[in-house]
Design an enzyme around this catalytic site. Structure first.
Site, PDB file in Angstrom:
ATOM      1  N   TRP A 235      34.792 -16.746  58.458  1.00  0.00           N
ATOM      2  CA  TRP A 235      33.547 -17.529  58.418  1.00  0.00           C
ATOM      3  C   TRP A 235      33.801 -18.840  59.177  1.00  0.00           C
ATOM      4  O   TRP A 235      34.798 -19.521  58.922  1.00  0.00           O
ATOM      5  CB  TRP A 235      33.215 -17.801  56.954  1.00  0.00           C
ATOM      6  CG  TRP A 235      32.001 -18.649  56.702  1.00  0.00           C
ATOM      7  CD1 TRP A 235      30.772 -18.512  57.268  1.00  0.00           C
ATOM      8  CD2 TRP A 235      31.910 -19.746  55.786  1.00  0.00           C
ATOM      9  NE1 TRP A 235      29.918 -19.458  56.762  1.00  0.00           N
ATOM     10  CE2 TRP A 235      30.593 -20.225  55.857  1.00  0.00           C
ATOM     11  CE3 TRP A 235      32.815 -20.366  54.918  1.00  0.00           C
ATOM     12  CZ2 TRP A 235      30.146 -21.296  55.084  1.00  0.00           C
ATOM     13  CZ3 TRP A 235      32.371 -21.426  54.152  1.00  0.00           C
ATOM     14  CH2 TRP A 235      31.048 -21.884  54.237  1.00  0.00           C
TER      15      TRP A 235
ATOM     16  N   ASP B  57      38.415 -16.822  48.591  1.00  0.00           N
ATOM     17  CA  ASP B  57      37.026 -17.253  48.704  1.00  0.00           C
ATOM     18  C   ASP B  57      36.174 -16.051  48.309  1.00  0.00           C
ATOM     19  O   ASP B  57      36.195 -15.008  48.979  1.00  0.00           O
ATOM     20  CB  ASP B  57      36.719 -17.693  50.151  1.00  0.00           C
ATOM     21  CG  ASP B  57      35.326 -18.311  50.268  1.00  0.00           C
ATOM     22  OD1 ASP B  57      34.591 -18.301  49.259  1.00  0.00           O
ATOM     23  OD2 ASP B  57      34.966 -18.788  51.361  1.00  0.00           O
TER      24      ASP B  57
ATOM     25  N   LYS C 158      24.631 -16.349  47.039  1.00  0.00           N
ATOM     26  CA  LYS C 158      24.167 -15.009  47.410  1.00  0.00           C
ATOM     27  C   LYS C 158      23.829 -14.181  46.172  1.00  0.00           C
ATOM     28  O   LYS C 158      22.753 -13.616  46.079  1.00  0.00           O
ATOM     29  CB  LYS C 158      25.233 -14.253  48.209  1.00  0.00           C
ATOM     30  CG  LYS C 158      26.094 -15.100  49.090  1.00  0.00           C
ATOM     31  CD  LYS C 158      25.418 -15.487  50.368  1.00  0.00           C
ATOM     32  CE  LYS C 158      26.320 -16.451  51.130  1.00  0.00           C
ATOM     33  NZ  LYS C 158      25.793 -16.834  52.397  1.00  0.00           N
TER      34      LYS C 158
END
Ligand code: LMR
Length: 428
Positions: free
Chosen positions: A158, A239, A275
């Site tokens: 990311w 993560d 999310k």
């Protein structure tokens, strides 16, 4: 800084004796920052007046009409907050470490309902400003208490991971992850890089639904990775931004972490509800660090709080309230689990539809990876030039690394998207 002082020293006194303003020159050297590779795509999408435009850039879930979603469990939690005057007092500042209830429930999702680490109070944990905030708090903590360490980041990762550790002044190294030819995991190189890193290195791992590739190690591979980490004494920082989005089941998606815990690793973990609860703008998440014992956990938590205090003082309350209400009520929690699965399943359906459409168009390329990869993203293999053509000719917006946010694909736009992808890739 040097410039700032120069401007200050060269200020002359005017006839009236007042210092001539330095403010006109103060920011003259500031150039516009480059656009963010992900959020910049949203800006460009919003500025495009075309009725055909499609946004498959940012990883934000849309329903099949392309509309953002507020989960039913969230609506119900918000009704309860609005209807309960006692909760008004909870608009007061949270402690620096955030909502104790929210953190407690969040740890259960990562470490397991019956985790001994939780029972033994061995986890230092604080509420964080979603996954980004959790990573940043950790990066600052790493810099402060392991000042000479580096962070190994998967290639690719990311884009914001690079910014986070850079701004915390932790030097970055990359380790192999993705194999462009197979569009899958480059497991052999990954293992080599783990072996070749100096003992006791810090590694950033995506717990599930790797962003941007959608490629995760298998359970067996996670076991080998964990074993090799043990041999080398490496530290794993997970993560976990997409728990529930890989398989549709948050418990299953925590498998990588559980494997490391079974092997006795003292991991760190960033969690986010952006999310999986659709709480993107509420910025609610958690940072946790496993310690040797309760005393150490108390010390680590106090230091994390001290890092947070001058940065944002204490975290926002509303999202944390929503999460606590949902996760501490068995009915709301099972509604949430159903809704997470619903989102994951819609994305899986869109993967099949995109691949089928491309195959029907007679694409000479293989699109097997569209259905093999998991989570919110498909790492399509398209080049930056092909992506530029998609945007210019078809008003389709995505990141230039070829990542498609499958969450933005709908039954209404999948045909248009497939056709455009076919047009820009057929002669490749
Ligand atoms: C993404 O990767 O699109 C999301 O995590 C959103 C973001 O902040 O970049």
């Amino acid at each position: 800084m040097a410039h700032l002082f120069r401007a200050g020293y060269s200020g002359h006194l005017s006839k009236s004796g007042a210092a001539r303003s330095i403010s006109t020159a103060l920011w003259r050297h500031v150039e516009p920052a480059p656009k963010d590779p992900i959020l910049g795509v949203t800006e460009a999408f919003l500025a495009d007046p075309s009725p055909h435009k499609v946004n498959v850039g940012v990883g934000a879930y849309r329903d099949d009409n392309g509309k953002p979603v507020v989960l039913e469990c969230v609506r119900e939690a918000e009704r309860r907050i609005a209807g309960n005057l006692n909760i008004v007092t909870k608009r007061e500042y949270l402690p620096m470490g955030g909502s104790v209830k929210m953190v407690e429930e969040t740890l259960k999702l990562a470490y397991g309902e019956n985790s001994d680490l939780i029972k033994d109070k061995r986890i230092a944990a604080v509420q964080a400003l979603s996954g980004t905030g959790a990573c940043r708090l950790f990066a600052d903590f790493q810099k402060r208490f392991s000042p000479d360490s580096q962070i190994y980041i998967p290639a690719p990762t990311w884009s914001n991971h690079h910014n986070i550790w850079r701004d915390a002044h932790v030097p970055e190294k990359t380790f192999s992850y993705y194999h462009p030819e197979t569009r899958g995991l480059d497991f052999a190189s990954l293992m080599n890089d783990i072996k070749n890193a100096p003992n006791g290195s810090f590694f950033l791992l995506h717990a599930c639904a790797h962003n941007p590739t959608g490629v995760d190690p298998t359970e067996e591979q996670w076991k080998e990775i964990s074993h090799q980490f043990k041999v080398k004494g490496h530290f794993a920082f997970f993560d976990m931004a997409y728990q529930g989005f890989a398989s549709g089941d948050p418990e299953r998606d925590a498998k990588s972490i559980r494997i490391f815990l079974e092997d006795g690793h003292q991991i760190g973990c960033a969690q986010s509800y952006a999310k999986n609860m659709g709480l993107y703008g509420q910025r609610v998440g958690c940072l946790s660090v496993v310690c040797e014992d309760e005393k150490q956990a108390v010390a680590v938590k106090s230091q994390l709080q001290q890092i947070a205090r001058p940065m944002y003082s204490n975290p926002p309350v509303h999202g944390a309230l929503v999460v606590s209400i949902i996760l501490s009520d068995p009915d709301l929690k099972s509604l949430w689990l159903k809704e997470v699965k619903g989102m994951a399943d819609r994305i899986i359906g869109m993967r099949t539809a995109l691949r089928e459409n491309l195959e029907k168009l007679g694409s000479p390329l293989s699109w097997e990876h569209v259905t093999k990869q998991i989570g919110m993203f498909c790492y399509s293999g398209m080049t930056p030039e092909q992506v530029d053509r998609l945007t210019k000719e078809f008003h389709i917006y995505m990141t230039r690394n070829g990542r498609i946010s499958m969450a933005g694909v709908t039954t209404g736009n999948v045909g248009y998207l497939a056709n455009a992808i076919h047009e820009v890739t057929k002669s490749a």
